[in-house]
Design an enzyme around this catalytic site. Structure first.
Site, PDB file in Angstrom:
ATOM      1  N   LYS A   1       7.880  34.897 -14.305  1.00  0.00           N
ATOM      2  CA  LYS A   1       7.326  33.841 -15.146  1.00  0.00           C
ATOM      3  C   LYS A   1       5.803  33.811 -14.997  1.00  0.00           C
ATOM      4  CE  LYS A   1      11.539  31.193 -14.415  1.00  0.00           C
ATOM      5  NZ  LYS A   1      12.190  30.214 -13.512  1.00  0.00           N
ATOM      6  N   LYS A  41      27.777  34.201  -9.758  1.00  0.00           N
ATOM      7  CA  LYS A  41      27.504  33.717 -11.113  1.00  0.00           C
ATOM      8  C   LYS A  41      28.774  33.308 -11.850  1.00  0.00           C
ATOM      9  CE  LYS A  41      23.361  34.965 -10.063  1.00  0.00           C
ATOM     10  NZ  LYS A  41      22.594  33.943  -9.348  1.00  0.00           N
ATOM     11  N   ARG A  59       0.671  30.546 -13.503  1.00  0.00           N
ATOM     12  CA  ARG A  59       0.802  31.272 -12.237  1.00  0.00           C
ATOM     13  C   ARG A  59      -0.311  32.319 -12.182  1.00  0.00           C
ATOM     14  NH1 ARG A  59       7.066  32.603 -10.763  1.00  0.00           N
ATOM     15  NH2 ARG A  59       7.965  30.631 -11.495  1.00  0.00           N
ATOM     16  N   TYR A 104      25.520  38.345 -26.293  1.00  0.00           N
ATOM     17  CA  TYR A 104      24.084  38.493 -26.086  1.00  0.00           C
ATOM     18  C   TYR A 104      23.323  37.633 -27.081  1.00  0.00           C
ATOM     19  CZ  TYR A 104      19.441  40.608 -25.894  1.00  0.00           C
ATOM     20  OH  TYR A 104      18.094  40.805 -25.780  1.00  0.00           O
ATOM     21  N   LEU A 105      22.472  36.754 -26.568  1.00  0.00           N
ATOM     22  CA  LEU A 105      21.609  35.933 -27.419  1.00  0.00           C
ATOM     23  C   LEU A 105      20.277  36.672 -27.544  1.00  0.00           C
ATOM     24  CD1 LEU A 105      22.408  32.430 -25.863  1.00  0.00           C
ATOM     25  CD2 LEU A 105      23.558  33.586 -27.755  1.00  0.00           C
ATOM     26  N   GLU A 127      29.075  38.655 -21.526  1.00  0.00           N
ATOM     27  CA  GLU A 127      28.686  37.490 -22.337  1.00  0.00           C
ATOM     28  C   GLU A 127      28.237  37.950 -23.713  1.00  0.00           C
ATOM     29  OE1 GLU A 127      25.508  35.386 -20.369  1.00  0.00           O
ATOM     30  OE2 GLU A 127      26.865  34.376 -18.980  1.00  0.00           O
ATOM     31  N   ARG A 177      17.429  25.964  -4.945  1.00  0.00           N
ATOM     32  CA  ARG A 177      16.195  25.889  -4.155  1.00  0.00           C
ATOM     33  C   ARG A 177      15.143  25.068  -4.905  1.00  0.00           C
ATOM     34  NH1 ARG A 177      15.939  30.787  -7.024  1.00  0.00           N
ATOM     35  NH2 ARG A 177      14.214  30.719  -8.511  1.00  0.00           N
TER      36      ARG A 177
HETATM   37  C1  MV4 Z   1      21.028  36.513 -21.063  1.00  0.00           C
HETATM   38  C2  MV4 Z   1      20.189  36.865 -22.140  1.00  0.00           C
HETATM   39  C3  MV4 Z   1      20.742  36.889 -23.417  1.00  0.00           C
HETATM   40  N1  MV4 Z   1      22.058  36.598 -23.602  1.00  0.00           N
HETATM   41  N2  MV4 Z   1      22.326  36.205 -21.297  1.00  0.00           N
HETATM   42  C4  MV4 Z   1      17.942  37.546 -17.594  1.00  0.00           C
HETATM   43  C5  MV4 Z   1      17.995  37.273 -16.122  1.00  0.00           C
HETATM   44  C6  MV4 Z   1      19.131  36.360 -15.900  1.00  0.00           C
HETATM   45  N3  MV4 Z   1      18.670  35.215 -15.167  1.00  0.00           N
HETATM   46  C7  MV4 Z   1      19.688  36.015 -17.225  1.00  0.00           C
HETATM   47  N4  MV4 Z   1      18.952  36.768 -18.204  1.00  0.00           N
HETATM   48  C8  MV4 Z   1      19.293  36.788 -19.515  1.00  0.00           C
HETATM   49  N5  MV4 Z   1      20.590  36.469 -19.800  1.00  0.00           N
HETATM   50  C9  MV4 Z   1      22.807  36.263 -22.548  1.00  0.00           C
HETATM   51  N6  MV4 Z   1      24.110  35.989 -22.749  1.00  0.00           N
HETATM   52  C10 MV4 Z   1      18.858  37.155 -21.871  1.00  0.00           C
HETATM   53  C11 MV4 Z   1      18.404  37.135 -20.548  1.00  0.00           C
HETATM   54  C12 MV4 Z   1      17.005  37.415 -20.360  1.00  0.00           C
HETATM   55  C13 MV4 Z   1      16.143  36.418 -19.871  1.00  0.00           C
HETATM   56  C14 MV4 Z   1      16.580  35.141 -19.532  1.00  0.00           C
HETATM   57  C15 MV4 Z   1      15.723  34.206 -19.041  1.00  0.00           C
HETATM   58  C16 MV4 Z   1      14.363  34.494 -18.935  1.00  0.00           C
HETATM   59  C17 MV4 Z   1      13.913  35.732 -19.269  1.00  0.00           C
HETATM   60  C18 MV4 Z   1      14.778  36.713 -19.740  1.00  0.00           C
HETATM   61  C19 MV4 Z   1      14.290  37.973 -20.086  1.00  0.00           C
HETATM   62  C20 MV4 Z   1      15.152  38.929 -20.549  1.00  0.00           C
HETATM   63  C21 MV4 Z   1      16.509  38.646 -20.675  1.00  0.00           C
END
Ligand code: MV4
Length: 445
Positions: free
Chosen positions: A237, A116, A337, A202-203, A200, A291
Site C-alpha cells: 500500500k 483463509k 507511506r 474473480y472481481l 473464488e 493485528r
Molecule cells: C481477489 C481479487 C479479485 N477477486 N479476490 C490480493 C491479495 C489478497 N489479500 C487478496 N487479493 C485479491 N483478491 C477476488 N475474488 C483481487 C485481489 C487483489 C488485491 C486485493 C486487495 C488489494 C490489492 C490487490 C491487488 C491485486 C489483487
C-alpha cells in the site's frame, strides 16, 4: 494496569506504541538488533535489550531472545506491533505460557483467521457477505473446473495459507484453468509449505476497503469505520484514506453493524481488521487481519481515538470506555507511506539521512523514527515515515497533504515523497475514482 511493556518491534511502530505507553504511565522495554543500536526506538525507550544480529530471523523473529528480554526486565506484557511476530499464533501462545500478556487477540483467533477458508466460513455463517466461491479446499483441477462452470469465469485460485498475493492465479476461461490451478498450487507449496487452494469468482476492478473493529474481553464490540487501501503496487500500500471516497455513511453503518455482530458471535477480542473487495456497490469479505495495521492512524484521526491505548487497556482486562453511538466520524484523513525507495524504480535506498525536517501545523501528523544522522539499514522494511493529514473535507485534506509534502525534507537518501506529490496532483485521485489497479497504471507497472 501493566507495570512494564516490552515492544517486540522497531521503527515508527515501536515509537507509536511507546507513545501510548508513556501517556498511560507505563515504562517500556525496547528490543533491537545489533544494526539498530542507534535507532530512535532504542533511544526513547526506558530500557533496551539487544536480541541478536541484523537478520530479522535472528533478532525481531527470535522468540527465545524476546521472551528472555521480557524475563530479565520484568515486563508483564508484549506488544508485537505489525509484521514480524504480530500474527504468529505460536508466539502468542508462548507469551501466555510464560505468564505474560500478548497485547492482541487470542492465539485461537489468530490461528482461525490465518486459515483463509476457516475465516470465510466463520464470517459467512454469521451473515458477512462473501465473494462467490468454493466452500472449502478444492482438491484437484477437475473439481475446480466443475465449480468454475457453476460460478462463471473469470475465477481466481487462492492459497489457503496465502497473503500478500502469493499463490494466487486468475483463470479467464476453461482453457486457462488447469495451468492456473497447478501454478497456484506449486507457488503455495513453495511459499507456505501448504499447497491447499480454494476458488473464488474473480472481481476485475474492485476497491480494497477494510473495516476497523475493536472488542474488549467482556463481549463489547465496536467498529471505527473503513479505510480505503486501493492505492497499492505489488501488494504494497502507498496511500490510504478514511473514509473511503466511494462509500456513504449509510453503507458504512450497515457494513459495520454486520461485522460487529459477527465478531461478537465468535468472541473476538482486541483490534482487528476485516478486508473487503468493493465492486459495483457490493462488499465481499476476503480476509481478516488480527493485528494493529500500518494505516491505523487515518482511523484514529477521523474517530479521535488512540487505538494503541485501547489495545493496551483491553489486554489488561479493562472494558471499552465507549459504545458504538459514542464513535463519531469527523472529517477526512489521508496517509502517505514514505519509503526509502527510488520513486521511479522502487529499488530500496538504504543510507545516511544527512538532514531531516518534518512538516507540521494544523491537522498534520508524522509517525517516523527518522532523525538527521540516522543510517537507514538495508535489512528491514523500507517504510521510514507516515505522513497523515486530517481536515474537514477530502478536498481540504488533499490541499493540506500537498502543503505538508512540500514541507517534508529527507536529505541524503531517496524517498517516495516525489511520487506522493504526483499522486496528489492527479485528477483521478482528486476525484476519488480509482480501483486496486489504478496505481500500477499510474506508475507504469
Ligand atoms: C481477489 C481479487 C479479485 N477477486 N479476490 C490480493 C491479495 C489478497 N489479500 C487478496 N487479493 C485479491 N483478491 C477476488 N475474488 C483481487 C485481489 C487483489 C488485491 C486485493 C486487495 C488489494 C490489492 C490487490 C491487488 C491485486 C489483487
Amino acid at each position: 494496569m501493566f507495570q512494564k511493556i516490552l515492544i517486540a518491534n522497531r521503527g515508527e511502530i515501536a515509537l507509536r506504541i511507546q507513545r501510548a505507553c508513556r501517556e498511560l504511565g507505563i515504562p517500556t522495554v525496547a528490543v533491537h538488533s545489533t544494526a539498530d543500536a542507534e535507532a530512535m526506538h532504542v533511544r526513547l525507550a526506558d530500557e533496551s535489550v539487544c536480541i541478536g544480529p541484523p537478520a530479522a530471523k535472528d533478532s525481531y523473529l527470535n522468540i527465545p531472545a524476546i521472551l528472555s528480554a521480557a524475563a530479565i526486565t520484568g515486563a508483564e506484557a508484549i506488544h508485537p506491533g505489525y509484521g514480524f511476530l504480530a500474527e504468529h499464533a505460536g508466539f502468542a501462545d508462548m507469551v501466555e505460557a510464560h505468564g505474560l500478556t500478548f497485547i492482541g487477540p487470542s492465539a485461537a483467533h489468530i490461528r482461525m483467521m490465518g486459515d483463509k477458508i476457516a475465516a470465510k466460513a466463520a464470517m459467512g455463517k454469521l451473515g458477512v457477505p462473501l465473494v462467490p466461491g468454493s466452500d472449502g479446499v478444492v482438491p484437484d483441477a477437475a473439481k475446480a473446473r466443475k465449480l468454475a462452470e457453476r460460478i462463471g469465469y473469470p475465477v481466481l485460485i487462492k492459497a489457503v495459507a496465502g497473503g500478500g498475493g502469493r499463490g494466487m492465479k486468475v483463470a479467464r476461461d476453461a482453457g486457462e484453468l488447469d495451468e492456473a490451478f497447478t501454478v497456484a498450487r506449486t507457488e503455495a507449496r513453495a511459499a507456505f509449505g501448504n499447497d491447499a487452494v480454494y476458488l473464488e469468482k474473480y472481481l476485475d476492478h474492485p476497491r480494497h476497503i477494510e473495516l476497523q473493529v475493536f472488542a474488549d474481553a467482556h463481549g463489547s464490540v465496536v467498529h471505527f469505520g473503513e479505510r480505503d487501501c486501493s492505492l497499492q503496487r505489488r501488494h504494497q500500500k502507498l496511500l490510504e484514506e478514511a473514509g473511503s471516497p466511494a462509500l456513504t455513511a449509510r453503507e458504512r453503518a450497515a457494513l459495520g453493524e454486520t461485522a460487529v455482530n459477527a465478531l461478537a458471535q465468535v468472541g473476538y477480542r482486541n483490534a482487528g481488521t476485516l478486508e473487503f473487495l468493493y465492486q459495483d456497490g457490493q462488499f465481499a469479505f476476503i480476509e481478516m487481519n488480527t493485528r494493529l495495521q500500518v494505516e491505523h492512524p487515518v482511523t484514529e484521526m477521523v474517530c479521535g481515538v488512540d487505538l494503541v491505548r485501547e489495545q493496551i487497556r483491553v489486554a489488561a482486562g479493562a472494558p471499552l470506555g465507549f459504545t458504538q453511538s459514542d464513535v463519531v466520524f469527523s472529517g477526512h484523513a489521508i496517509e502517505c507511506r514514505i519509503t526509502a525507495e527510488d520513486p521511479v524504480t522502487f529499488a530500496p535506498t538504504p543510507g545516511r539521512v544527512t538532514a531531516y525536517h518534518a512538516p507540521g501545523g494544523l491537522g498534520v501528523r508524522v509517525d517516523s523514527a527518522l532523525y538527521a544522522g540516522y543510517f537507514v539499514p538495508p535489512y528491514y522494511d523500507s517504510l521510514v515515515a507516515k505522513l497523515i493529514v486530517h481536515a474537514p473535507t477530502r478536498g481540504d485534506a488533499i490541499n493540506r497533504l500537498r502543503r505538508a509534502l512540500d514541507e517534508f525534507a529527507v536529505v541524503g537518501i531517496q524517498t517516495t515523497i516525489p511520487l506522493h506529490r504526483r499522486i496528489v496532483d492527479d485528477g483521478a485521485f482528486q476525484a476519488g475514482e480509482y480501483s486496486i489497479h489504478w496505481l500500477e497504471g499510474f506508475v507504469g507497472g
